[in-house]
Write a protein that holds these residues in place. Structure first.
Motif, PDB file in Angstrom:
ATOM      1  N   LEU A 127       0.836  -1.205   0.000  1.00 23.78           N
ATOM      2  CA  LEU A 127       0.000   0.000   0.000  1.00 23.78           C
ATOM      3  C   LEU A 127       0.870   1.253   0.000  1.00 23.78           C
ATOM      4  CD1 LEU A 127      -2.758  -0.973   2.604  1.00 23.78           C
ATOM      5  CD2 LEU A 127      -2.916  -1.050   0.108  1.00 23.78           C
ATOM      6  N   TRP A 128       1.943   1.216   0.748  1.00 25.57           N
ATOM      7  CA  TRP A 128       2.874   2.342   0.827  1.00 25.57           C
ATOM      8  C   TRP A 128       3.481   2.622  -0.552  1.00 25.57           C
ATOM      9  CZ3 TRP A 128       6.996   2.396   5.320  1.00 25.57           C
ATOM     10  CH2 TRP A 128       7.561   3.667   5.416  1.00 25.57           C
ATOM     11  N   ILE A 129       3.915   1.563  -1.241  1.00 28.04           N
ATOM     12  CA  ILE A 129       4.513   1.722  -2.567  1.00 28.04           C
ATOM     13  C   ILE A 129       3.493   2.257  -3.563  1.00 28.04           C
ATOM     14  CG2 ILE A 129       5.504   0.441  -4.508  1.00 28.04           C
ATOM     15  CD1 ILE A 129       6.830  -1.403  -2.404  1.00 28.04           C
ATOM     16  N   LEU A 130       2.265   1.740  -3.514  1.00 26.01           N
ATOM     17  CA  LEU A 130       1.227   2.228  -4.419  1.00 26.01           C
ATOM     18  C   LEU A 130       0.900   3.698  -4.151  1.00 26.01           C
ATOM     19  CD1 LEU A 130      -1.273  -0.774  -4.578  1.00 26.01           C
ATOM     20  CD2 LEU A 130       0.181   0.084  -6.418  1.00 26.01           C
ATOM     21  N   ALA A 131       0.912   4.088  -2.871  1.00 25.51           N
ATOM     22  CA  ALA A 131       0.642   5.487  -2.539  1.00 25.51           C
ATOM     23  C   ALA A 131       1.722   6.397  -3.120  1.00 25.51           C
ATOM     24  CB  ALA A 131       0.550   5.657  -1.026  1.00 25.51           C
ATOM     25  N   LEU A 132       2.974   5.965  -3.048  1.00 21.57           N
ATOM     26  CA  LEU A 132       4.063   6.761  -3.617  1.00 21.57           C
ATOM     27  C   LEU A 132       3.956   6.833  -5.133  1.00 21.57           C
ATOM     28  CD1 LEU A 132       6.922   5.499  -1.300  1.00 21.57           C
ATOM     29  CD2 LEU A 132       6.108   7.862  -1.464  1.00 21.57           C
ATOM     30  N   LYS A 133       3.420   5.773  -5.746  1.00 20.79           N
ATOM     31  CA  LYS A 133       3.193   5.792  -7.191  1.00 20.79           C
ATOM     32  C   LYS A 133       2.214   6.905  -7.560  1.00 20.79           C
ATOM     33  CE  LYS A 133       2.602   4.623 -11.506  1.00 20.79           C
ATOM     34  NZ  LYS A 133       3.605   4.973 -12.541  1.00 20.79           N
ATOM     35  N   GLN A 134       1.199   7.105  -6.730  1.00 20.77           N
ATOM     36  CA  GLN A 134       0.220   8.157  -7.019  1.00 20.77           C
ATOM     37  C   GLN A 134       0.874   9.539  -6.993  1.00 20.77           C
ATOM     38  OE1 GLN A 134      -2.514   6.445  -7.943  1.00 20.77           O
ATOM     39  NE2 GLN A 134      -1.234   4.778  -7.145  1.00 20.77           N
ATOM     40  N   LYS A 135       1.957   9.670  -6.217  1.00 22.21           N
ATOM     41  CA  LYS A 135       2.683  10.945  -6.126  1.00 22.21           C
ATOM     42  C   LYS A 135       3.819  11.016  -7.146  1.00 22.21           C
ATOM     43  CE  LYS A 135       2.357  13.374  -2.812  1.00 22.21           C
ATOM     44  NZ  LYS A 135       1.586  14.604  -2.498  1.00 22.21           N
ATOM     45  N   ASN A 136       3.967   9.950  -7.953  1.00 18.19           N
ATOM     46  CA  ASN A 136       5.065   9.860  -8.924  1.00 18.19           C
ATOM     47  C   ASN A 136       6.434   9.998  -8.260  1.00 18.19           C
ATOM     48  OD1 ASN A 136       3.504   9.488 -11.318  1.00 18.19           O
ATOM     49  ND2 ASN A 136       2.942  11.670 -11.223  1.00 18.19           N
ATOM     50  N   ASP A 137       6.529   9.540  -7.028  1.00 22.90           N
ATOM     51  CA  ASP A 137       7.789   9.607  -6.284  1.00 22.90           C
ATOM     52  C   ASP A 137       8.439   8.225  -6.306  1.00 22.90           C
ATOM     53  OD1 ASP A 137       9.900  10.101  -4.632  1.00 22.90           O
ATOM     54  OD2 ASP A 137       8.723  10.996  -3.010  1.00 22.90           O
ATOM     55  N   MET A 138       8.996   7.858  -7.458  1.00 28.36           N
ATOM     56  CA  MET A 138       9.543   6.518  -7.604  1.00 28.36           C
ATOM     57  C   MET A 138      10.855   6.337  -6.850  1.00 28.36           C
ATOM     58  SD  MET A 138       7.178   5.074  -9.097  1.00 28.36           S
ATOM     59  CE  MET A 138       7.995   3.495  -9.236  1.00 28.36           C
ATOM     60  N   ASP A 139      11.586   7.422  -6.633  1.00 24.07           N
ATOM     61  CA  ASP A 139      12.812   7.301  -5.844  1.00 24.07           C
ATOM     62  C   ASP A 139      12.486   6.881  -4.413  1.00 24.07           C
ATOM     63  OD1 ASP A 139      14.421   7.959  -7.956  1.00 24.07           O
ATOM     64  OD2 ASP A 139      14.569  10.088  -7.421  1.00 24.07           O
ATOM     65  N   GLN A 140      11.444   7.501  -3.841  1.00 27.00           N
ATOM     66  CA  GLN A 140      11.059   7.132  -2.483  1.00 27.00           C
ATOM     67  C   GLN A 140      10.438   5.738  -2.456  1.00 27.00           C
ATOM     68  OE1 GLN A 140      11.896   8.912   0.137  1.00 27.00           O
ATOM     69  NE2 GLN A 140      11.079   7.325   1.484  1.00 27.00           N
ATOM     70  N   ALA A 141       9.705   5.382  -3.507  1.00 25.14           N
ATOM     71  CA  ALA A 141       9.155   4.026  -3.588  1.00 25.14           C
ATOM     72  C   ALA A 141      10.275   2.999  -3.604  1.00 25.14           C
ATOM     73  CB  ALA A 141       8.285   3.889  -4.837  1.00 25.14           C
ATOM     74  N   ASP A 142      11.352   3.340  -4.283  1.00 29.42           N
ATOM     75  CA  ASP A 142      12.533   2.473  -4.311  1.00 29.42           C
ATOM     76  C   ASP A 142      13.089   2.272  -2.905  1.00 29.42           C
ATOM     77  OD1 ASP A 142      15.008   1.374  -5.927  1.00 29.42           O
ATOM     78  OD2 ASP A 142      15.814   2.815  -4.494  1.00 29.42           O
ATOM     79  N   GLU A 143      13.146   3.345  -2.117  1.00 30.29           N
ATOM     80  CA  GLU A 143      13.653   3.242  -0.750  1.00 30.29           C
ATOM     81  C   GLU A 143      12.725   2.392   0.119  1.00 30.29           C
ATOM     82  OE1 GLU A 143      16.604   4.302   0.385  1.00 30.29           O
ATOM     83  OE2 GLU A 143      16.966   4.772  -1.726  1.00 30.29           O
ATOM     84  N   VAL A 144      11.423   2.531  -0.076  1.00 29.60           N
ATOM     85  CA  VAL A 144      10.469   1.722   0.688  1.00 29.60           C
ATOM     86  C   VAL A 144      10.614   0.253   0.317  1.00 29.60           C
ATOM     87  CG1 VAL A 144       8.016   1.254   1.063  1.00 29.60           C
ATOM     88  CG2 VAL A 144       8.849   3.612   1.026  1.00 29.60           C
ATOM     89  N   MET A 145      10.868  -0.019  -0.963  1.00 30.78           N
ATOM     90  CA  MET A 145      11.069  -1.397  -1.400  1.00 30.78           C
ATOM     91  C   MET A 145      12.279  -2.006  -0.700  1.00 30.78           C
ATOM     92  SD  MET A 145       9.830  -3.693  -3.419  1.00 30.78           S
ATOM     93  CE  MET A 145      10.256  -5.137  -4.379  1.00 30.78           C
ATOM     94  N   LYS A 146      13.376  -1.271  -0.648  1.00 29.50           N
ATOM     95  CA  LYS A 146      14.568  -1.764   0.035  1.00 29.50           C
ATOM     96  C   LYS A 146      14.292  -1.963   1.523  1.00 29.50           C
ATOM     97  CE  LYS A 146      17.281   1.516  -1.525  1.00 29.50           C
ATOM     98  NZ  LYS A 146      18.494   2.343  -1.745  1.00 29.50           N
ATOM     99  N   ARG A 147      13.574  -1.022   2.100  1.00 29.08           N
ATOM    100  CA  ARG A 147      13.248  -1.139   3.520  1.00 29.08           C
ATOM    101  C   ARG A 147      12.410  -2.387   3.779  1.00 29.08           C
ATOM    102  NH1 ARG A 147      10.187   3.298   7.433  1.00 29.08           N
ATOM    103  NH2 ARG A 147       9.105   1.781   8.733  1.00 29.08           N
ATOM    104  N   ALA A 148      11.446  -2.658   2.895  1.00 22.67           N
ATOM    105  CA  ALA A 148      10.600  -3.838   3.071  1.00 22.67           C
ATOM    106  C   ALA A 148      11.431  -5.114   3.065  1.00 22.67           C
ATOM    107  CB  ALA A 148       9.536  -3.884   1.972  1.00 22.67           C
ATOM    108  N   LEU A 149      12.319  -5.253   2.078  1.00 23.22           N
ATOM    109  CA  LEU A 149      13.155  -6.445   2.004  1.00 23.22           C
ATOM    110  C   LEU A 149      14.013  -6.585   3.252  1.00 23.22           C
ATOM    111  CD1 LEU A 149      14.294  -6.229  -1.733  1.00 23.22           C
ATOM    112  CD2 LEU A 149      12.561  -7.745  -0.761  1.00 23.22           C
ATOM    113  N   ASN A 150      14.557  -5.466   3.710  1.00 26.20           N
ATOM    114  CA  ASN A 150      15.432  -5.475   4.880  1.00 26.20           C
ATOM    115  C   ASN A 150      14.669  -5.826   6.150  1.00 26.20           C
ATOM    116  OD1 ASN A 150      16.794  -4.317   7.269  1.00 26.20           O
ATOM    117  ND2 ASN A 150      18.295  -3.559   5.814  1.00 26.20           N
TER     118      ASN A 150
END
Length: 567
Positions: free
Chosen positions: A281-304
């Motif tokens: 949900l967090w990644i999809l929300a960032l997609k709505q803001k077109n903030d893919m750099d931050q979505a990338d950071e959330v993705m890394k955080r999720a894996l970690n």
């Protein structure tokens, strides 16, 4: 052949590994994980790998597991590594979409979070959107149904009620974070829908929902996920510094709940799957803001963060290894399924002496020792093998794979219940052991850490107890005089021709995130005998990105020194 290494970089860094040489034919596999073998699989290598391949973890800890059989003299690998600042996330589909292995069938109940997250990522990042749009919808629906099903099970089992009356405020904090994520899930699944490339409709509601998810206050996803993670692995501000699982486990054991493991499994599955849904949900929300750099950071955080928690949770479900054997009995009792027995050794006024503390079941005096034992008398054949290390257990039947037998003589006495192989008479007692010394005592092995249990010390190089993952170890000693007979491979013994001074290692579950490691490193003289299984990379303020300080090699010529294994 089985080899394991753990590499730890400073907090805030990740590990970058570079393949210098890799040739295993078709008989070897090297797997690289974040944190532990139950975390995110970063990469799997086999066969021939071209030099200069670079692999980057998402965590500051890497776990390498090597398995092989039938290797040739030309086979082996050489991998260098260094600690670096976290780079931009690079997806590795081969490693990320594979299923994680299970601990006693528990982790198989978790959703394949890596697969879910990368399905979301591919859609919102524009990769194969048309083909994966329906796959995303189907995957999210499966996750939603799974979470709802587990939640119903929690209600039926009354899991949260077990400790709510004792930890009211912390339980409320968990419930509040759970409710915030569930509210965001509910809006998404009942009032929004996904169109091309992860865009949400209707627009006005999607904008309002996005603002809620991305809020940096207590109502947003960031704080909710932080709270959930702290609940799982523990935090000084939650449950008195212990984790939700530890608190629940202790209370269930206190009331002797027969379904304690099933309840631990249920709450573990629920908290992990709930966080998976929160991250997408967090990644999809960032997609709505077109903030893919931050979505990338959330993705890394999720894996970690999810890998970290899976590794922590796995410790609650380790099973005792295969075979029949015994352990000294701790005062807290025997592990479930073990049978009990006791020796009574009888001597004279100065036949026995001991250290300041003793936690084994029994009694001590200068003339008499009563010592309890816990015996595993059956083996299903489905359990895993004992890990390499430096320790001893009692012999009951054949020694498990990897152990060698030995025997010690003690003063005479009696026995009751089920005891190790050997003999007991009024004149002398013989006790048989199974020992191994094919690994480093400083490298933590994976064994159940509840209830407290004992191993016998074997390490004669450094005189150390074998470390166990997730457990704190303390050492005790007991000296028996009047019979110094010894034969075969036996526990570490400082006795003489007429005595035995043996060292016992008692293990209790430690506090969260305690890492026991060795900082030894291979020297520049090419001597690999001291290469550790756990390497800690020191931080350095003088350089921003430390250079590689060591390498991992496992070739036939170095098997005895590095892998502590025999072909």
């Amino acid at each position: 052949m089985d080899c394991e290494w753990k590499i730890i970089a400073p907090t805030g860094k990740v590990l970058q590994l570079k393949v210098e040489y890799f040739q295993l034919g078709g008989n070897g596999l090297l797997e690289i994980f974040d944190f532990c073998p139950y975390g995110h699989r970063v990469q799997s290598l086999s066969g021939t790998v071209e030099p200069s391949l670079v692999i980057t973890t998402t965590a500051n800890e890497a776990f390498l597991k090597f398995t092989a059989n039938g290797l040739q003299s030309t086979h082996g690998f050489n991998i260098s590594y260094q600690a670096i600042l976290p780079p931009h996330l690079q997806q590795n589909n081969q490693g990320n979409t594979r299923e994680r292995r299970a601990i006693a069938g528990v982790l198989t109940g978790f959703a394949s979070f890596v697969k879910i997250l990368f399905t979301v990522w591919n859609v919102i990042d524009g990769h194969q959107a048309d083909q994966q749009q329906q796959q995303l919808t189907d995957t999210l629906n499966l996750l939603e149904n799974k979470i709802d099903g587990i939640h119903e099970k929690i209600q039926e089992q009354g899991v949260m009620n077990v400790f709510r009356h004792k930890k009211e405020l912390d339980a409320q904090r968990f419930a509040a974070s759970e409710q915030r994520i569930n509210n965001m899930r509910d809006t998404f699944f009942t009032r929004l829908w996904i169109i091309d490339n992860g865009t949400l409709e209707p627009g006005n509601l999607a904008q309002e929902w996005t603002q809620t998810v991305l809020s940096q206050d207590s109502e947003g996803m960031n704080q909710a996920q932080n709270n959930m993670r702290n609940m799982v692995v523990g935090s000084p501000t939650v449950f008195g510094g212990t984790s939700l699982l530890e608190t629940l486990d202790a209370e269930l054991r206190r009331v002797k709940d027969p379904n304690s493991l099933e309840k631990l499994k249920t709450i573990s599955e629920y908290t992990m799957n709930l966080q998976v849904s929160g991250y997408f949900l967090w990644i999809l929300a960032l997609k709505q803001k077109n903030d893919m750099d931050q979505a990338d950071e959330v993705m890394k955080r999720a894996l970690n963060k999810l890998s970290e928690q899976r590794c922590f949770i796995a410790r609650f479900f380790y099973e005792w290894p295969t075979g029949t054997y015994g352990l000294p009995k701790a005062s807290s009792g025997c592990p479930a399924g073990f049978r009990e027995g006791q020796y009574e050794f009888r001597g004279h006024d100065s036949s026995f002496s001991w250290g300041n503390e003793a936690h084994f079941a029994g009694s001590l005096s200068n003339s008499t020792v009563k010592q309890g034992v816990c015996m595993k008398t059956t083996s299903s054949g489905n359990e895993g093998n004992w890990p390499k290390g430096s320790y001893c257990i009692f012999k009951y039947g054949n020694c498990p794979v990897g152990f060698s037998p030995g025997l010690l003589g003690f003063p005479g006495g009696t026995q009751t219940g089920v005891v190790p192989d050997g003999s007991v008479s009024s004149d002398s007692t013989e006790v048989e052991y199974c020992c191994r010394d094919d690994g480093f005592a400083s490298y933590p092995i994976r064994l159940p850490s509840r209830p407290p249990f004992y191993l016998l010390r074997r390490d004669r190089r450094e005189g150390e107890c074998q470390q166990v993952d997730g457990a704190t170890v303390s050492e005790e000693w007991l000296e028996y005089r009047g019979n110094g007979y010894r034969d075969g491979m036996t526990p570490d013994d400082d006795g003489d021709d007429n005595s035995h001074k043996l060292y016992s290692c008692v293990y209790t579950r430690n506090t969260p995130n305690t890492v026991i490691s060795s900082d030894a490193r291979p020297g520049d003289n090419g001597n690999y005998d001291d290469l550790p299984d756990t390497t800690v990379i020191p931080d350095s303020a003088a350089i921003q990105v430390p250079t590689a300080i060591g390498f991992v090699v496992c070739a036939i010529s170095f098997v005895a020194a590095l892998c502590r294994a025999l072909l």
